[in-house]
Design a protein around this motif. Structure first.
Motif, PDB file in Angstrom:
ATOM      1  N   MET A   1       0.907  -1.221   0.224  1.00 55.01           N
ATOM      2  CA  MET A   1      -0.021   0.070   0.109  1.00 55.01           C
ATOM      3  C   MET A   1       0.763   1.229  -0.220  1.00 55.01           C
ATOM      4  SD  MET A   1      -3.159  -0.580   0.092  1.00 55.01           S
ATOM      5  CE  MET A   1      -3.368  -2.278  -0.676  1.00 55.01           C
ATOM      6  N   GLN A   9      -1.298   4.251 -15.548  1.00 54.12           N
ATOM      7  CA  GLN A   9      -2.866   4.293 -16.032  1.00 54.12           C
ATOM      8  C   GLN A   9      -3.108   2.497 -16.528  1.00 54.12           C
ATOM      9  OE1 GLN A   9      -4.249   7.219 -17.332  1.00 54.12           O
ATOM     10  NE2 GLN A   9      -2.738   8.549 -16.474  1.00 54.12           N
ATOM     11  N   PRO A  10      -4.345   2.390 -16.182  1.00 55.48           N
ATOM     12  CA  PRO A  10      -4.972   1.003 -16.700  1.00 55.48           C
ATOM     13  C   PRO A  10      -4.983   1.147 -18.152  1.00 55.48           C
ATOM     14  CG  PRO A  10      -6.689   2.382 -15.778  1.00 55.48           C
ATOM     15  CD  PRO A  10      -5.509   3.209 -15.703  1.00 55.48           C
ATOM     16  N   ILE A  15     -10.265  -1.572 -21.596  1.00 53.28           N
ATOM     17  CA  ILE A  15     -11.375  -1.053 -21.218  1.00 53.28           C
ATOM     18  C   ILE A  15     -12.546  -0.998 -22.001  1.00 53.28           C
ATOM     19  CG2 ILE A  15     -12.705   0.932 -19.680  1.00 53.28           C
ATOM     20  CD1 ILE A  15     -10.044   1.395 -18.327  1.00 53.28           C
ATOM     21  N   VAL A  98     -18.670   6.664  -9.766  1.00 53.65           N
ATOM     22  CA  VAL A  98     -17.927   6.797  -8.660  1.00 53.65           C
ATOM     23  C   VAL A  98     -16.702   5.923  -8.866  1.00 53.65           C
ATOM     24  CG1 VAL A  98     -19.660   7.642  -7.051  1.00 53.65           C
ATOM     25  CG2 VAL A  98     -19.104   5.245  -6.858  1.00 53.65           C
ATOM     26  N   SER A  99     -16.946   4.899  -9.696  1.00 56.58           N
ATOM     27  CA  SER A  99     -15.891   3.937 -10.135  1.00 56.58           C
ATOM     28  C   SER A  99     -15.048   4.585 -11.097  1.00 56.58           C
ATOM     29  CB  SER A  99     -16.270   2.790 -10.680  1.00 56.58           C
ATOM     30  OG  SER A  99     -16.486   2.909 -12.221  1.00 56.58           O
ATOM     31  N   PRO A 100     -13.515   4.236 -11.283  1.00 53.59           N
ATOM     32  CA  PRO A 100     -12.781   4.781 -12.196  1.00 53.59           C
ATOM     33  C   PRO A 100     -12.923   4.696 -13.728  1.00 53.59           C
ATOM     34  CG  PRO A 100     -11.693   3.267 -10.576  1.00 53.59           C
ATOM     35  CD  PRO A 100     -13.002   3.029 -10.534  1.00 53.59           C
ATOM     36  N   MET A 101     -14.127   4.036 -13.991  1.00 49.33           N
ATOM     37  CA  MET A 101     -14.484   3.919 -15.336  1.00 49.33           C
ATOM     38  C   MET A 101     -14.321   5.358 -16.250  1.00 49.33           C
ATOM     39  SD  MET A 101     -18.220   3.150 -17.145  1.00 49.33           S
ATOM     40  CE  MET A 101     -18.599   4.777 -16.664  1.00 49.33           C
TER      41      MET A 101
ATOM     42  N   PRO B 108     -11.734  14.989  -4.303  1.00 49.93           N
ATOM     43  CA  PRO B 108     -12.581  13.919  -4.410  1.00 49.93           C
ATOM     44  C   PRO B 108     -13.275  13.746  -5.791  1.00 49.93           C
ATOM     45  CG  PRO B 108     -13.568  15.396  -2.920  1.00 49.93           C
ATOM     46  CD  PRO B 108     -12.249  15.787  -3.235  1.00 49.93           C
ATOM     47  N   LEU B 111     -10.230  11.511 -11.610  1.00 46.08           N
ATOM     48  CA  LEU B 111     -10.146  10.096 -11.869  1.00 46.08           C
ATOM     49  C   LEU B 111      -8.851   9.377 -11.031  1.00 46.08           C
ATOM     50  CD1 LEU B 111     -11.095   8.122 -13.868  1.00 46.08           C
ATOM     51  CD2 LEU B 111      -9.534   8.930 -15.587  1.00 46.08           C
ATOM     52  N   ARG B 112      -7.674  10.086 -10.905  1.00 40.02           N
ATOM     53  CA  ARG B 112      -6.612   9.506 -10.001  1.00 40.02           C
ATOM     54  C   ARG B 112      -7.149   9.125  -8.541  1.00 40.02           C
ATOM     55  NH1 ARG B 112      -2.582  14.631  -9.214  1.00 40.02           N
ATOM     56  NH2 ARG B 112      -4.409  16.258  -8.900  1.00 40.02           N
ATOM     57  N   LYS B 114     -10.271   8.275  -7.887  1.00 40.00           N
ATOM     58  CA  LYS B 114     -11.316   7.245  -7.885  1.00 40.00           C
ATOM     59  C   LYS B 114     -10.337   5.970  -8.280  1.00 40.00           C
ATOM     60  CE  LYS B 114     -14.139   9.386 -10.939  1.00 40.00           C
ATOM     61  NZ  LYS B 114     -15.467   9.263 -11.723  1.00 40.00           N
ATOM     62  N   ARG B 115      -9.172   6.077  -9.019  1.00 36.55           N
ATOM     63  CA  ARG B 115      -8.566   4.790  -9.184  1.00 36.55           C
ATOM     64  C   ARG B 115      -7.885   4.156  -7.952  1.00 36.55           C
ATOM     65  NH1 ARG B 115      -5.831   7.072 -14.345  1.00 36.55           N
ATOM     66  NH2 ARG B 115      -7.446   6.315 -15.860  1.00 36.55           N
ATOM     67  N   ARG B 116      -7.982   4.791  -6.804  1.00 38.01           N
ATOM     68  CA  ARG B 116      -7.396   4.479  -5.532  1.00 38.01           C
ATOM     69  C   ARG B 116      -8.388   4.079  -4.433  1.00 38.01           C
ATOM     70  NH1 ARG B 116      -2.497   7.599  -3.765  1.00 38.01           N
ATOM     71  NH2 ARG B 116      -2.297   5.937  -2.329  1.00 38.01           N
ATOM     72  N   CYS B 117      -9.781   4.360  -4.891  1.00 32.42           N
ATOM     73  CA  CYS B 117     -10.831   4.028  -4.222  1.00 32.42           C
ATOM     74  C   CYS B 117     -11.844   2.891  -4.740  1.00 32.42           C
ATOM     75  CB  CYS B 117     -11.980   5.272  -3.862  1.00 32.42           C
ATOM     76  SG  CYS B 117     -10.964   6.555  -3.087  1.00 32.42           S
ATOM     77  N   TYR B 142     -10.738  -1.254 -14.947  1.00 32.83           N
ATOM     78  CA  TYR B 142     -10.670   0.111 -14.521  1.00 32.83           C
ATOM     79  C   TYR B 142      -9.489   0.517 -13.715  1.00 32.83           C
ATOM     80  CZ  TYR B 142     -15.619  -0.026 -15.807  1.00 32.83           C
ATOM     81  OH  TYR B 142     -16.896  -0.242 -16.363  1.00 32.83           O
ATOM     82  N   TYR B 143      -9.062  -0.524 -12.993  1.00 35.43           N
ATOM     83  CA  TYR B 143      -7.858  -0.235 -12.053  1.00 35.43           C
ATOM     84  C   TYR B 143      -6.434  -0.684 -12.588  1.00 35.43           C
ATOM     85  CZ  TYR B 143     -11.553   0.534  -8.774  1.00 35.43           C
ATOM     86  OH  TYR B 143     -12.630   0.894  -7.930  1.00 35.43           O
ATOM     87  N   VAL B 144      -5.493  -0.152 -12.255  1.00 33.63           N
ATOM     88  CA  VAL B 144      -4.114  -0.491 -12.269  1.00 33.63           C
ATOM     89  C   VAL B 144      -3.651  -1.567 -11.961  1.00 33.63           C
ATOM     90  CG1 VAL B 144      -1.928   0.518 -12.351  1.00 33.63           C
ATOM     91  CG2 VAL B 144      -3.595   2.173 -12.450  1.00 33.63           C
ATOM     92  N   PRO B 187      -8.365  -1.358  -3.661  1.00 32.73           N
ATOM     93  CA  PRO B 187      -8.404   0.219  -3.371  1.00 32.73           C
ATOM     94  C   PRO B 187      -7.772   0.368  -2.126  1.00 32.73           C
ATOM     95  CG  PRO B 187     -10.497  -0.896  -2.808  1.00 32.73           C
ATOM     96  CD  PRO B 187      -9.802  -1.891  -3.420  1.00 32.73           C
ATOM     97  N   ASP B 188      -7.078   1.332  -1.761  1.00 35.96           N
ATOM     98  CA  ASP B 188      -6.444   1.991  -0.724  1.00 35.96           C
ATOM     99  C   ASP B 188      -7.622   2.420   0.404  1.00 35.96           C
ATOM    100  OD1 ASP B 188      -3.944   1.733  -1.698  1.00 35.96           O
ATOM    101  OD2 ASP B 188      -3.709   3.575  -2.414  1.00 35.96           O
TER     102      ASP B 188
END
Lengths: 256, 348
Positions: A1, A9-10, A15, A98-101, B108, B111-112, B114-117, B142-144, B187-188
């Motif tokens: 962590m 980046q993904p 995607i 709220v997702s990183p989509m 909040p 995008l950056r 959201k990628r960790r949540c 969607y995630y790294v 996610p963190d």
């Protein structure tokens, strides 16, 4: 962590592919929704363009372009307008939000569905036209008409998207129908525009479906003679205006 | 229900004793190793002086809080207390009128950020015709660095329904899928909004153990719940909201210890005035013929009660569950803020 920001980046292409695949699977697996919306314009064309045609020489060709227009704008308006409104009503859209989509993936997924619908409708209409309606076109004309109709659905995707972001899920199907069907009629998609009184013909100039149909009719030299750039210009204007409206609704915070 | 809670709280907390060590009140220099200290001091999300109104309604009133790395923070409160507003502000779905919010050092909703949540929201329906597996694989993309698919399935308890369409899932199974979607990106910071709604007790327990595992890996978790037992079991810190303000915060133990009262309940036809005259009784509530008495001297109160009357049945004496603490603290806050006193209340 690690708390230190990692800016990697993904894989965006992955995607896009997965999102499109998911959207397409969703519709393919719901034939109860998919088949009627595919067959509706095709059946109309078969009845009014081929079987009960008033003029067997020109009508099947003319109505091929206009029912083609009718057939591609339906999926665009419904996939975006109704689809987004329903997902918003479920709270599913919020979860995606709220997702990183990336928002682009969501749009692309639904465009993929719209294109798939368009291509199928066009193939069905062209087949019926060529076999039963004896429509005779050059290979370039068939191809150009198909390309115009497919990509011509894009402004309607934007209109659908804005509607989907503003409408409530329970009223969306009714409102979209209320816009779709009268617009189709007034744009001369069911009955050729020159059968209309003068006033109605001038009203049609404000409707995007009219301009897409005219672009299609130009391919078969049956349009009302306005400039290609007028049609493209008006369609682009609709695309821009509704994209901005959609963007405004999407980026607006504090929505209910 | 209360009695059940009592047993759980007092005795069985399997696997939790080691986790308690890392909560804020027990950091002793020799005991905790340094890397954990560093992590605990890291703030993953902070809200400073944030207010929010809906029209005239005050949803949040100058709320401040920090979420530390690796902690489970439970946000409790009655409906309309501001829990959802607070979560939505942290997710970037609502803007704060006043004050500042930062998540992972960023704004909040970016995008950056959201990628960790990951977030589990209350969703009434999900697209019918996708399988559990397809849903999860899509969200993972969607995630790294997502969690391995098999691990997600394992944590969420979805092995047997991987290939089922979401249309055919039960309410509890849908919740588990939503949990899987929230955690699949590794996610963190994880938001869980009423995660165990609609789950049976077995599913709830396995959800709790999954949450404990994630926490052990260093995931910070913000949890809202109506199940106080859930907050009690999982949280390092509990925060109680009422009418947009934080009225209490602390470890579950701290909050329970702030409640010095026992609750005596029984049914009786004795008029309320007679009970009010007893000196050992702090507060009396009457519903039908069911009395609920609060007292900090239960033995004395019972003695006085029996001296006064024989007309007592269905007698139970219970101690502080988090739920009681919550109701009591909530009530004392309300009476304070409204400056209105209940007629049945007696100052001691």
């Amino acid at each position: 962590m690690n708390i230190v920001a990692t800016e990697s980046q993904p894989d965006l292409i992955k995607i896009y592919l997965l999102e499109s695949k998911a959207e397409i699977l969703k519709v393919i697996r719901s034939p109860g929704f998919t088949l009627p919306s595919l067959l509706f314009p095709v059946m109309f064309y078969l009845f009014f363009g081929v079987i009960f045609t008033m003029n067997a020489a020109s009508m099947p060709t003319y109505l091929l372009a206009t029912y083609g227009t009718f057939g591609v704008i339906g999926p665009a308006l419904f996939s975006f307008g109704v689809g987004i409104a329903i997902e918003r009503g479920q709270g599913w859209f919020e979860l995606k939000e709220v997702s990183p989509m990336p928002a682009s993936a969501y749009i692309l997924g639904r465009v993929a569905v719209t294109f798939l619908f368009s291509v199928f409708t066009i193939i069905l209409l062209f087949t019926i036209g060529a076999i039963f309606g004896e429509v005779r076109l050059q290979r370039e004309q068939w191809l150009l008409l198909a390309v115009i109709l497919t990509f011509g659905s894009i402004p309607f995707c934007a209109i659908g998207m804005a509607l989907g972001l503003y409408l409530k899920s329970n009223s969306a199907p009714a409102v979209v129908n209320l816009l779709y069907l009268p617009m189709a009629f007034l744009s001369g998609l069911w009955v050729p525009i020159n059968f209309f009184p003068e006033l109605m013909q001038s009203v049609a100039n404000f409707l995007p479906a009219y301009h897409l149909a005219q672009l299609g009719l130009k391919v078969v030299s049956m349009d009302s003679g306005q400039s290609v750039w007028l049609h493209i210009g008006i369609l682009s204007l609709y695309l821009v205006v509704f994209s901005i409206l959609a963007l405004k609704a999407y980026t607006k915070k504090d929505k209910q | 229900m209360n009695n059940l809670n009592m047993d759980k709280v007092g005795t069985e907390r399997p696997g939790w004793s080691d986790l308690q060590l890392s909560s804020a009140n027990s950091i002793k220099p020799g005991e905790s190793n340094q890397s954990i200290d560093v992590r605990e001091n890291q703030i993953v999300a902070s809200v400073v002086d944030v207010s929010k109104h809906y029209g005239k309604n005050k949803a949040l009133d100058k709320v401040s809080l920090n979420v530390h790395c690796g902690e489970v923070l439970s946000v409790l409160g009655p409906n309309g207390a501001g829990k959802t507003t607070l979560i939505n502000i942290l997710l970037g779905r609502l803007s704060a009128e006043h004050g500042t919010v930062s998540v992972m050092g960023n704004l909040p909703g970016e995008l950056r950020t959201k990628r960790r949540c990951g977030a589990m929201l209350q969703v009434s329906g999900l697209p019918d015709m996708l399988t559990v597996k397809e849903h999860i694989e899509l969200f993972q993309s969607y995630y790294v660095s997502p969690i391995a698919y098999t691990k997600v399935i394992d944590l969420a308890g979805l092995e047997e329904i991987q290939n089922r369409y979401s249309k055919n899932l039960s309410g509890g199974q849908k919740q588990r899928l939503l949990f899987a979607l929230a955690i699949c990106g590794n996610p963190d910071l994880l938001f869980l909004d009423e995660p165990s709604v609609g789950m049976d007790i077995t599913a709830r327990k396995s959800l709790w153990s999954a949450i404990a595992q994630l926490k052990n890996q260093g995931t910070s978790i913000i949890l809202t719940t109506h199940y106080l037992e859930e907050a009690d079991q999982l949280s390092d810190r509990v925060m109680m909201l009422n009418k947009g303000s934080i009225i209490q915060q602390g470890t579950p133990e701290e909050i329970k210890s702030r409640m010095r009262f026992k609750k005596i309940s029984f049914t009786s036809e004795v008029p309320i005035q007679k009970l009010l005259s007893l000196s050992a009784i702090e507060r009396v509530e009457l519903a039908g013929n069911l009395y609920e008495i609060q007292t900090d001297k239960p033995v004395k109160a019972l003695k006085q009660l029996f001296e006064m009357t024989d007309d007592i049945s269905n007698l139970t004496v219970t101690g502080a569950a988090l739920e009681d603490a919550f109701i009591q603290l909530n009530r004392s806050h309300e009476t304070k803020s409204e400056e209105s006193s209940d007629t049945s209340e007696v100052a001691n």
